[in-house]
Every structure is written in structure tokens, then in C-alpha cells.
Enzyme design. Structure first.
Site, PDB file in Angstrom:
ATOM      1  CE1 TYR A 207      -4.187  -1.825   0.709  1.00 51.75           C
ATOM      2  CE2 TYR A 207      -2.652  -3.312   1.786  1.00 51.75           C
ATOM      3  CZ  TYR A 207      -3.901  -3.058   1.254  1.00 51.75           C
ATOM      4  OH  TYR A 207      -4.866  -4.044   1.251  1.00 51.75           O
ATOM      5  CG  ASP A 312      -4.780 -10.034  -0.030  1.00 60.22           C
ATOM      6  OD1 ASP A 312      -5.279 -10.161  -1.163  1.00 60.22           O
ATOM      7  OD2 ASP A 312      -3.886  -9.196   0.211  1.00 60.22           O
ATOM      8  CG  ASP A 313      -5.397  -6.979   2.967  1.00 62.46           C
ATOM      9  OD1 ASP A 313      -5.181  -7.686   3.974  1.00 62.46           O
ATOM     10  OD2 ASP A 313      -4.492  -6.414   2.338  1.00 62.46           O
ATOM     11  CB  ILE A 314     -11.995  -9.109   1.380  1.00 60.21           C
ATOM     12  CG1 ILE A 314     -11.754 -10.628   1.407  1.00 60.21           C
ATOM     13  CG2 ILE A 314     -11.328  -8.479   0.165  1.00 60.21           C
ATOM     14  CD1 ILE A 314     -12.383 -11.374   0.242  1.00 60.21           C
TER      15      ILE A 314
END
Length: 898
Positions: A207, A312-314
Site C-alpha cells: 500500500y 486477502d484484506d477483505i
């Protein structure tokens, strides 16, 4: 001869040179210097990554003016181009591709059996070197030597496949000399090499500020040169990967990706396209399946052959459509089943129907542990067995990865495992550059895995130092030495200049530590430790600090990879700033040792501005946030603190309080920051504390304590404080006594009972919590401080007490010029034997007096900024500065009687 563990690191003009150059042959030009005679026991040339097997032969080959290259019908074009360019860089005037080499010319055979080059097999047989039979995919044989009447000799580059031949050419590039004329002699050798794991490379998955198109193209060249074969395209800022995953790319953006795919292919790097539909996908929807496979088809059409679906990241507790909930229900097991259903359809309807497609990859929503769950059970039992599962290790940023953990991951997911290794990524610690080596990964790990991909830093060019070590480990973990690999990466990036290498090593050294290696500035720390132990002279430390001070200018002017200096710019500025501060601190200590009180005090007064300048550089992120950068945490700033402690001791002041903790430190926010008197700096733990963890203060000696104040949390993380704890004190660090318990408040104060004496004060955690801990200031007030009274009144922001608070950094400043009769009096709780009176000041004129048996005696006058007066040996209970009326408004840092 087998490769030795520690290798010399010769480099010239960016190409690695064979360790032994033999006598120049007749073909050498007259203006070439003669080559040195061969060593009795020649060393193996340096090849990176470290080959699995490398033997030195007793013969040698010569780079002739004309070199003949023999190829097969299907010789890899990239390998051929690389070999030709390396030969020309080695001094060949002409490199000709031919079916049969001519006598008197160096013959180079490029291509293995799969490239229809039977001549290369014959050449290996003539040299007595085993061929490629039995080698793993991407393995190769590189041989150089003479067979019978070969004359200049022959070189063979033979791969188990085309990529193997390309990697043989990459090794040849490192073996050949770099010179402007033919005639260079290269030590004979036989290399048999292969990778430790199948997939080796980088996942652009961080990010933050995305890499530029130019930086990505440059990375493809870097990966190819280091035998990395995988690049996963997953930048978080590409909306067509996440928010707009259903939408086709505009033509211009697809063209940019195609350019990257083509560059990757030219470097034998598989471009992996990672589409992340999890924020909005309806797993059961035929329409969404078609959107996903249609998107993949557009990438297939421009050359992509590797695909991934990161999930990922959900959240998997909330469905994106009612149909999914109706079909699978709720919970982790339902989510796993839904994901497996969609991925199986992609695998069967797209991957299986596209010959040449690599196995599908996926990132599970639970990607960071090996604990079984309903979700993992669904993935294990329902997802097609040939789908590769990505895993970050035990933890999002795993400090270590072991063979046992990898086996556990394979078992719990039931699929081949590709690690998504979150090193050297720094999106979670944007104040830092992480330039140290890849470490903490157990030997034998690669063979348990489908592969290893490293998530790099936001800074692409600065990532190369760490990524070079990742390449070394993933190719040959059994021959990997993290420190040796790192030193070689520094050497390589320096481009052949000793001055640049020295500068880069000095700078990288103070950016060495990370979540996988807590080692701080190993080179500089060792010199500092030697200095404080009296084993290294001040000059040695001064030289090291001067090298760090000057390194940024050298790197900006001379480092071949100019992108590195751009990436590292604020950290380069900070390194210069801290080196200047440390040099001043070093001189301060040495002046104090030499008895040069005025010079030492002048340097001490410079330190606050130098430290402020060192802390000033900021990294500006993609949102415009200004993040103060950190270099050498605990080392560069720690040296200033330790020097100030030494200076205090030389002045006769008590030791300054030091911050301590049982917790890990996050991003350089070390515990000394909670006792620095600056409310804007802070200690920050690296995780939520466990019961029994603590933060504390060491006063340096047992003293009467009157009160304690603890100020925790900060505006951007208001819940980061100890939510339930107890304040305790101890004289010896073993027996602890409670002052008070506290809870649910970031600011805690307590008064100590009369007669309390302590050296240590701490705040101990008494209940588990999820939040981390920030401590801005931890203040312990001692009861035996002298009382300071007098006139003129202090200026705003100042106080009389600062003149005798034990800290040379704080000042009493008078608001006005002194009037007749004005004086500053420092009265001690009891009379003490006084031999000298020292006054640290920056303004004012006064007589210095001591009070003996109730009477004042004048012992001298202020003499500039530093005054030290010998008073013999008297029992005095106070010191007074009797101001000269009308003189400058006074400024006093400390009055010291000892």
C-alpha cells in the site's frame, strides 16, 4: 575445487571478474597491461546467486579478437544476446554466430539439448564435464576450458531448458573480464547449477505510492540478472485490479502493461496478473465469472501466462450478494466454500483451456497462520488441488519462517504453498528504509514451497539491496550466508567504485534493521561499542561518522543507479544530519576528557539544533502526509544520549533517567523517547502488550522520589496506552512496591509516600488488551532537588528551577536585566562538601558565592559561558549568583556544586 564459504568480491565496470587472470596470449593488443601469473591455487570466480556446484579447472580460456558462437536451431534469443554482449564487454572485437568455430578463435556454445544444439553436448563431453541430464527446470551447466589442441579454448552454456541457458549467460556475464581490448584470460571452471525452488521473485503488493512504469521496467532487468523468474503485478492503486476489476483496461493503460509483460518475457520473468475481486464479487454469479475470465483473456492476449486471484484484506463475514448467502450460509467455512467454487470454475474454464497457462494462484483471506479453521478446511477440501495458495508465514510480517511451519501450511491448506514474504516491504513503517538482508528463513524452506515471492518497499530502486539477497536465498539456500550476500549486493550496486561502495555500505548500515532482524547498524555499532569500551580510539569512530556524513553526497553524485538516491533522499539527509550530531557529541566527550570545559560546553549547546536538523527530513507519502524519517534508531540518536550522559558525569551531575521496556519497539520509537522531555516524541510498542509487560525509568541511582507522571497515547492513536496497570518502584530492580493502580486513562499521576527511595519506576500491565502502547513522557520527580529562588523573574517558557534541575539542556532565562540586589540562589536540602562550583550559562555577569555556616563567601566571578571555580574544600548549603546591576538579562543552564 569447491567454492569456499567466504568469497572475494571483485568488481570492475559492473561485471564480475574471474579471480585468476593468466598470462596474456599473443593476440592481446600491445597497449594492454600484462595479465598476472596464475595463482598456485586459483579461487572460483564469484557468481551470484551462489551456484549449487562450482569447480575450478587447471586450464584457462582466452577472449580472442574474434569469437565464434555456435547455436542450435532454437537457442534462446535472450541468452544469445546476453552472451554476445558479455563477450564484447570482455574485449572481443567481433562476435560471430557460426555453425563451426574457426581455429585460433574462442568458441562459445550457447544452448542446451532442448534448443537443438548438439554441438554444446559434444563440447561438454570434450571438456569432460557432465551435461544437463538430471538437472531441474531452469538448471544449467557453464563450462570453460581447453580440450586437446583447442588453442584459446571453449565456453559452453547449456541449459536444461531455454531459461537455464539464459541463466548460464547471466553467470558468464559475471565470469568474463570487463576490458576494452581482447586478450583477457579467464580461469577454467565447471558450474552445475539449479534453483532451490520453482517460483522466485517479487510481488508488488504494498500500500502506498505506486512504482512508476520506468521503475517497473527497470525491475524486470534486475530480476533477470539475479535469476528471479516471477513478478506479480498487484499494485493497490490500479483500480482495474480491485474497484473496477470487471472493467476492461483502456487501450493506453493496457499498452503500458504489455510493455511491462514484454520486458519481463525478455528477462525470462513470468508476469503474473493478480486480479482482486473480493470487495464486490458475487461468487455464485455467472456474470461475475465471465467478467473475471474476460479480464484474464485481455491479459492473455498481450502475453500473460500466469494468473492469480488474491482474496486477502477483505471481510468474509459479509456477502456481496444475497445469492451467496442463500447458497452457502454464513461463517468462515461458507466463505471458503464460495471462494473455492469460483476459483475452481476459473481454473477449469480458463486455465485448463489455455495451453501454456501456469497453475492458478490464490491468496486466502486467512493467509497469515497455520491454525486450522472452518475456512481453511473448505479451501483444503474443496479447492482444486493444483491451485497454488499464497501464505505470509506465521504473522503478516513473519520474523522467522521454518521448515516445520511450511509443512504445517501445506497440511492445513492442502495445496502447494507460495510464500508472500512481507520483507522488505515498508508500507507499515514508512519512516524507515529496510536495506538489510533477507534472514530468519530456515535452510531447507525453499524445497517445501512452490516458491517464494518478496513484497518490496514503496521505493523500487532502494529495494534492490534486500531483493538481491532474496534472490540468493531462493536460488541456493544451502549456500546462503545473509551477511555475505548483503555485502555482495552493496558491492554490486556500487558499480566498481571503492568510494561509492564505502558510502553505500555506511548508509545501508544505518538502515539495516527490520521486523525480521533487530540488528541495528552492525558496522557503526561495533565501532561505537569499541569506543565506549576503550578499545577503539576516538579517531576510528570519527572516521566512521565522517564517512556516514559524507556518504549521501557521494551516492548522489556517483552511484550508478540514480534511482536509489532519489528513493532514499530524505533518509540520506537524515544520515548526514545524525552523523554531524554524533561527531559534535564525540568531540564534546573528548574535550571534556581533556579538561577543555568551555569547548565541551560550546559543543553541548550545539547539539539541540543539530539533533533537530537530523530529525527534520520527512518522507511525503501519496496522500501528502509528512512522515519524519528514521535512520540508525537507537544507535545514532543513542550515541548523542550516551555522550550527554558521559558529559554529565564529567560535570559531576547525576546520571540522566533512561527509558526501559519489556516490549518490542515499533519503527524506531525507542524507549529513550519517553524521557527526553519532548511531548511530541514517544515510545511505541510493536504489538499489544501481554500481562506483565512494562515500561519504566531507571534513575541511574537510588534517590528519594516524590511523584510520578505517565502520559500515554497520541492523537492519531488515542487508544494506544496501558488500559489497566500498576505503578511500581524498586531500589534494586527485584523487589517491587506499588504506588498506585490505574485503568482506562492515558494520563496517570501518583505521589510517593514520604521517605520513598527508588532507582527504578515502572508501569506494569495487569490485564490483556488489543491496543499497542504509546508513552509520550514518563517523568519521575525526585525529592532531593535543590530549591532555586531569586530574581529577575524568569522569562516566559522558562523557570528558576531549570538552573539546578540536573539537565544542561534546560535554561533559566531572566525576563529583564538584573536590578541592584538581584541574585539567583540554589539552596540544597543539607550542607555538602564542595570542592568546585561550575556554572553553565549563556548570558549575565555575576559574583559567585557559597554559603558556609550561614555566611556568604565570594569565590570568583562568572567568566563567559563556562565557569569552573576551585573553592578548596568547604561545607556549604547554597550557591548564589549575585548579579551585576544593569548587565545582560541572565541565562543559566546549570549551577553545579561538587
Amino acid at each position: 575445487m569447491h567454492r569456499k564459504k567466504h568469497r572475494p568480491l571483485p568488481l570492475l565496470g559492473g561485471l564480475l571478474l574471474g579471480a585468476a587472470l593468466l598470462a596474456a596470449p599473443a593476440q592481446a593488443h600491445a597497449d594492454d597491461p600484462p595479465a598476472p601469473a596464475p595463482a598456485a591455487a586459483p579461487s572460483a570466480p564469484v557468481i551470484t546467486p551462489n551456484p549449487q556446484s562450482e569447480h575450478v579447472r587447471p586450464d584457462h580460456v582466452v577472449v580472442t579478437p574474434q569469437v565464434d558462437v555456435v547455436t542450435g536451431d532454437a537457442t534462446d534469443p535472450a541468452a544469445l544476446a546476453l552472451a554476445k554482449s558479455a563477450l564484447k564487454a570482455a574485449g572481443a572485437d567481433a562476435v560471430d554466430v557460426t555453425a563451426k568455430p574457426s581455429p585460433g578463435r574462442l568458441a562459445v556454445y550457447v544452448g542446451g539439448p532442448g534448443e537443438h544444439n548438439a554441438a554444446s553436448a559434444d563440447a561438454l563431453k570434450a571438456l569432460g564435464v557432465q551435461g544437463t541430464g538430471g538437472l531441474a527446470a531452469e538448471g544449467y551447466v557453464l563450462a570453460a576450458g581447453r580440450a586437446g589442441g583447442d588453442g584459446p579454448g571453449r565456453i559452453v552454456l547449456s541449459g536444461a531448458d531455454a531459461t537455464g541457458t539464459y541463466y548460464a549467460a547471466q553467470s558468464l556475464r559475471q565470469v568474463l573480464p570487463h576490458r576494452g581490448r581482447p586478450g583477457g584470460a579467464v580461469q577454467g571452471l565447471a558450474v552445475r547449477d539449479w534453483p532451490a525452488t520453482g517460483l522466485r521473485g517479487v510481488i508488488e503488493g504494498f500500500y502506498g505510492t505506486p512504482w512508476s512504469a520506468a521503475a517497473r521496467l527497470d525491475q524486470m532487468d534486475f530480476y533477470g540478472a539475479h535469476k528471479m523468474n516471477t513478478y506479480v503485478y498487484s499494485p493497490k492503486n490500479d483500480p482495474y485490479l480491485r474497484d473496477k476489476w470487471r472493467d476492461p483496461y483502456p487501450a493506453d493503460q493496457l499498452a503500458v502493461i504489455k510493455q511491462l509483460v514484454d520486458r519481463a518475457t525478455a528477462n525470462h520473468v513470468d508476469f503474473t496478473y493478480a486480479l482482486s475481486p473480493g470487495l464486490s464479487v458475487c461468487y455464485s454469479s455467472d456474470t461475475d465469472l465471465k467478467a473475471l475470465t474476460d479480464k484474464f483473456q485481455t491479459l492473455w492476449d498481450i502475453g500473460v501466462r500466469q494468473f492469480a486471484v488474491p482474496l486477502d484484506d477483505i471481510s468474509y463475514t459479509t456477502w456481496n450478494c444475497d445469492a451467496d448467502k442463500a447458497r452457502w450460509g454464513t461463517g468462515g467455512g461458507a466463505a471458503g466454500a464460495a471462494q473455492a467454487y469460483l476459483l475452481n470454475r476459473v481454473n477449469q474454464q480458463f486455465i485448463a483451456t489455455h495451453p501454456g497457462a501456469r497453475p492458478l494462484q490464490m491468496v486466502p483471506t486467512e493467509y497469515y497462520d497455520t491454525t486450522d479453521s472452518a475456512y481453511k478446511t473448505a479451501i483444503r477440501t474443496q479447492l482444486d488441488g493444483n491451485v497454488v495458495v499464497e501464505w505470509t508465514g506465521v504473522g503478516v510480517v513473519a520474523p522467522t519462517m521454518t521448515v516445520a511451519q511450511a509443512k504445517a501450511a501445506k497440511a492445513v491448506f492442502g495445496h502447494p504453498i507460495l510464500t508472500w514474504d512481507n520483507y522488505p516491504v515498508n508500507d507499515y513503517t514508512t519512516s524507515r528504509l529496510l536495506l538489510g538482508p533477507f534472514t530468519g528463513r530456515e535452510q531447507g524452506l525453499p524445497e517445501q514451497l512452490a516458491g517464494i515471492t518478496a513484497n518490496p518497499m514503496i521505493q523500487p530502486y532502494a529495494s534492490k539491496l534486500a531483493l538481491a539477497t532474496v534472490a540468493d536465498f531462493t536460488w541456493n539456500d544451502s549456500g546462503y550466508d545473509a551477511r555475505e550476500s548483503w555485502l555482495h549486493a552493496v558491492h554490486e550496486m556500487a558499480g566498481g567504485s571503492p568510494a561509492v561502495e564505502k558510502a553505500l555500505r555506511a548508509f545501508a548500515d544505518v538502515n539495516y534493521s527490520s521486523a525480521i532482524d533487530s540488528t541495528e547498524a552492525p558496522d557503526l555499532s561495533a565501532v561505537m561499542a569499541g569506543y565506549w569500551a576503550g578499545k577503539a580510539p576516538a579517531a576510528a569512530l570519527g572516521d566512521a561518522l565522517a564517512a556516514l556524513r559524507d556518504a549521501p553526497a557521494v551516492l548522489r553524485a556517483k552511484l550508478p543507479d540514480t534511482g536509489f538516491a532519489t528513493d532514499a533522499s530524505p533518509w540520506l539527509d537524515a544520515a548526514t544530519g545524525w552523523a554531524k550530531a554524533d561527531l559534535a557529541a564525540l568531540r564534546m566527550v573528548e574535550e571534556a576528557k581533556a579538561g577543555h570545559g568551555a569547548a565541551a560546553w560550546a559543543l553541548e549547546r550545539q547539539l539541540p539544533s543539530l539533533v533537530a536538523a537530523a530529525k527534520a527530513p520527512v518522507y511525503v507519502d501519496m496522500n501528502g502526509n509528512k512522515v519524519p524519517v528514521v535512520v540508525g534508531p537507537g544507535v545514532l540518536d543513542g550515541f548523542v544520549a550516551k555522550a550527554q550522559t558521559a558529559y554529565r558525569a564529567a560535570l559531576g551531575l547525576p546520571p540522566a533517567p533512561t527509558g526501559q521496556t519489556s516490549m518490542g519497539v515499533y519503527s524506531g520509537n525507542t524507549p529513550d523517547r519517553m524521557v527526553d522531555g519532548d511531548d511530541s516524541s514517544y515510545f511505541w510498542s510493536s504489538a499489544a502488550p501481554s500481562v506483565g509487560d512494562w515500561v519504566g525509568v531507571d534513575l541511574g541511582k537510588s534517590e528519594p522520589v516524590s511523584s510520578v507522571a505517565l502520559h500515554m497515547s497520541k492523537s492519531s492513536s488515542p487508544n494506544d496506552y496501558i488500559h489497566a496497570g500498576t505503578l511500581e518502584y524498586s531500589a534494586d530492580g527485584t523487589a517491587w512496591h506499588q504506588l498506585s493502580a490505574f485503568s482506562a486513562a492515558p494520563d496517570v499521576t501518583a505521589d510517593a509516600p514520604a521517605g520513598t527511595t527508588a532507582r527504578y519506576v515502572r508501569a506494569r500491565v495487569t490485564a490483556s488488551q488489543d491496543y499497542w502502547v504509546v508513552v509520550r513522557e514518563f517523568t519521575v520527580t525526585t525529592a532531593d532537588r535543590p530549591a532555586v529562588t531569586g530574581a529577575p523573574a524568569p522569562a516566559a517558557g522558562s523557570g528558576l528551577a531549570a538552573a539546578a534541575d540536573g539537565s544542561p539542556a534546560t535554561f533559566y532565562r531572566g525576563a529583564t536585566a538584573p536590578a541592584a540586589g538581584d541574585a539567583l540562589t540554589v539552596a540544597y536540602p543539607a550542607a555538602r562538601t564542595v570542592h568546585t562550583v561550575t556554572v553553565l550559562a549563556n548570558a549575565g555577569s555575576a559574583d559567585v558565592q557559597v554559603r558556609v555556616d550561614g555566611a556568604w563567601r565570594t569565590v570568583g566571578a562568572l567568566d563567559g559561558a563556562f565557569t569552573r571555580l576551585d573553592v578548596g574544600s568547604v561545607s556549604a548549603d547554597a550557591v548564589r549568583l549575585a548579579w551585576t546591576a544593569g548587565s545582560a538579562a541572565p541565562g543559566v543552564a546549570e549551577v553545579i556544586a561538587n
